[in-house]
Design an enzyme around this catalytic site. Structure first.
Site, mmCIF file in Angstrom:
data_model
loop_
_atom_site.group_PDB
_atom_site.id
_atom_site.type_symbol
_atom_site.label_atom_id
_atom_site.label_comp_id
_atom_site.label_asym_id
_atom_site.label_seq_id
_atom_site.Cartn_x
_atom_site.Cartn_y
_atom_site.Cartn_z
ATOM 1 C CE1 TYR A 93 16.390 22.041 -1.101
ATOM 2 C CE2 TYR A 93 17.928 21.656 -2.894
ATOM 3 C CZ TYR A 93 17.245 22.525 -2.076
ATOM 4 O OH TYR A 93 17.402 23.877 -2.224
ATOM 5 C CE1 TYR A 132 19.693 22.652 -6.424
ATOM 6 C CE2 TYR A 132 20.277 23.570 -4.292
ATOM 7 C CZ TYR A 132 19.395 23.471 -5.360
ATOM 8 O OH TYR A 132 18.228 24.197 -5.343
ATOM 9 N NE ARG A 140 19.660 28.348 -7.836
ATOM 10 C CZ ARG A 140 18.804 28.855 -6.935
ATOM 11 N NH1 ARG A 140 17.784 28.141 -6.529
ATOM 12 N NH2 ARG A 140 18.966 30.066 -6.450
ATOM 13 C CG HIS A 143 19.322 28.459 -2.559
ATOM 14 N ND1 HIS A 143 20.159 27.794 -3.418
ATOM 15 C CD2 HIS A 143 18.171 27.760 -2.541
ATOM 16 C CE1 HIS A 143 19.535 26.752 -3.927
ATOM 17 N NE2 HIS A 143 18.315 26.689 -3.396
ATOM 18 C CG HIS A 145 14.143 26.833 -1.220
ATOM 19 N ND1 HIS A 145 13.764 27.280 -2.462
ATOM 20 C CD2 HIS A 145 15.206 26.015 -1.438
ATOM 21 C CE1 HIS A 145 14.548 26.751 -3.385
ATOM 22 N NE2 HIS A 145 15.439 25.974 -2.787
HETATM 23 FE FE LIG Z 1 17.087 25.044 -3.711
#
Ligand SMILES: [Fe+2]
Length: 209
Positions: A93, A132, A140, A143, A145
């Protein structure tokens, strides 16, 4: 450019929008997670794969994510504000709190703000996020968000991908009731898009629109 998908494709994608059902199931809520953008990028448009003023293009599998926003009675929700954020194709991210050593992609925005149209439709171009690490023994699954504000209902949730090996090991996903609703329907590219891209269809249902 709004990509037109055929009625058949839309029906395939519209798990939430079966017209025979009196009531649609609301999209399940999901955690906001730790990486909601602190510094929102200046470029917030619906193409996350290029940043204005930069010549490059984000790495990864190109995806066109699209769908409609409905209330539980099946009425389209126009003017819904849809904020999205996601990891890049390496699972990182653009957030100072992300300690994953995977590289940032200088050409990937990772964030957009969209508005649904008069028929409740939304669409954006992005790349498929990678899984990640999210702690010891916890990965995770891929996906995206979503923070969706209609006129009367706001939800924070996440969209997932079908057939991902990590889906069944992801506690956040597996602890969600009606989690199948959170999985997009994938389609091959149509003539409007790059031949190596994919379409992800995902409808969003807000309780009161
Ligand atoms: Fe996430």
């Amino acid at each position: 450019m709004l990509i037109r998908v055929s009625r058949r494709e839309l029906l395939l994608g519209a798990a939430a929008a079966t017209p025979l059902l009196a009531q649609l199931k609301p999209t399940p809520l999901q955690t906001i997670g730790p990486f909601y953008p602190i510094d929102r990028p200046l470029d917030q448009d619906a193409d996350l794969t290029v940043i204005k003023g930069k010549p490059g293009r984000a790495k990864g599998q190109i995806l066109y994510v699209m769908g409609r926003v409905f209330d539980v009675k099946g009425n389209p929700v126009r003017g819904a504000r849809i904020e999205i954020w996601q990891a890049n194709a390496a699972g990182r991210y653009r957030h100072p709190g992300d300690t994953n050593p995977a590289p940032l992609d200088p050409n990937f925005e990772g964030y957009a703000v969209l508005t649904s149209d008069a028929e409740g439709r939304y669409q954006f171009k992005t790349i498929k996020p990678a899984p990640y690490p999210a702690g010891p023994d916890f990965t995770r699954t891929p996906h995206i968000h979503f923070d969706v504000s209609g006129r009367h209902t706001r939800i924070i949730t996440q969209m997932y991908f079908p057939g991902e090996p990590q889906n069944e090991k992801d506690r956040i996903f597996m602890e969600t009731q009606n989690r199948d609703i959170l999985i997009a329907k994938m389609l091959p590219p149509n003539k409007d898009v790059e031949p190596d891209s994919k379409l992800a269809l995902w409808d969003i249902v807000l309780n009161f629109g």
